[in-house]
Scaffold this active site. Structure first.
Site, short mmCIF file in Angstrom:
data_model
loop_
_atom_site.label_atom_id
_atom_site.label_comp_id
_atom_site.label_asym_id
_atom_site.label_seq_id
_atom_site.Cartn_x
_atom_site.Cartn_y
_atom_site.Cartn_z
CG ASP A 36 -1.88 -0.45 1.37
OD1 ASP A 36 -2.58 -1.53 0.05
OD2 ASP A 36 -2.20 -1.15 1.89
CE LYS A 57 -8.23 0.54 -4.13
NZ LYS A 57 -7.71 0.63 -5.44
CG MET A 168 -8.78 7.19 5.24
SD MET A 168 -9.34 5.76 3.57
CE MET A 168 -10.56 4.83 5.51
#
Length: 244
Positions: A36, A57, A168
């Protein structure tokens, strides 16, 4: 036909020494590591022998498509014996594990899962702020408002729990705070914002729900936001210094 094995490994929150012993051992044996964006360089130093494939991502940037990542796992498993899918935190929480496991199962590829320390627990430890407190908080909800475009909700739902942990949680946490205030949560409810958890550039900021709703937060790196009375400073605990 694939003859390799894929290992989904949780890298933990970022610091190299917070990965599990099993995870570090498998990284040292890996021939390929698909990692990641949030996996740190020092973590990747544990697998200098491996082919490194960035499948991260990134918010607001062009990112690897999930179906492409799935196919990469299958392709590398057909070529190598030990393939690692290295995910930040724990692979089973907000890590798209369901899609990847389904792809491996459909193709008959063997896999194992190695858990990691999810950022909520690392952030609580960094802030010295237990997520539960006897007589105050006995439930915790881990959630995110970030979704794939095809699964976007018109109005994200905020969980009902004593302590809320929003992954997030940059701009999304501001909207969460506004909804909580609208539902009757006290403006003085403690909030702890942890940025770049466990990394050298880690920052911890203590504010309250009203300040969060006004946009007072940090957003210069991966951010996790914790909300609830359990986070209130203890009598002998000193608050972290706010960033300059």
């Amino acid at each position: 036909m694939a003859n390799g094995t894929v290992y989904l490994i949780g890298a933990g929150p970022g610091a190299q020494d917070l990965i599990t012993v099993r995870g570090a051992r498998l990284l040292a044996q890996a021939q390929v590591v698909l990692h990641d964006a949030l996996v740190s360089g020092e973590m990747l130093a544990l697998c200098p022998q491996a082919l490194l494939v960035d499948v991260g991502k990134r918010c607001g940037q062009q990112s690897a498509r999930q179906d492409w990542i799935n196919q990469q796992l299958l392709d590398y498993a057909a070529q190598y014996q030990v393939v690692v899918r290295l995910k930040g935190g724990d692979p089973m929480l907000f890590g798209r594990a369901d899609e990847e496991l389904s792809a491996l199962e459909d193709a008959g590829v063997a896999y194992h899962i190695v858990p990691g320390i999810t950022t909520a627990l690392a952030a609580a430890a960094a802030a010295k702020a237990p997520l539960t407190r006897r007589g105050v908080a006995r439930s915790v909800a881990l959630f995110t408002s970030s979704t794939a475009p095809e699964h976007a909700e018109p109005m994200p739902v905020t969980p009902d729990a004593d302590t809320l942990v929003q992954y997030m949680g940059g701009r999304e946490a501001i909207a969460t705070a506004q909804r909580l205030l609208g539902h009757g949560r006290a403006p003085q409810t403690p909030v702890v914002v942890v940025e770049n958890c466990s990394r050298p550039e880690q920052r911890i900021v203590r504010i309250d729900l009203a300040q969060l709703a006004e946009g007072l937060t940090v957003a210069h790196g991966p951010v996790l936001v914790m909300i609830g009375e359990a986070l209130r400073l203890r009598a002998g605990q000193q608050a972290e210094r706010a960033p300059d």
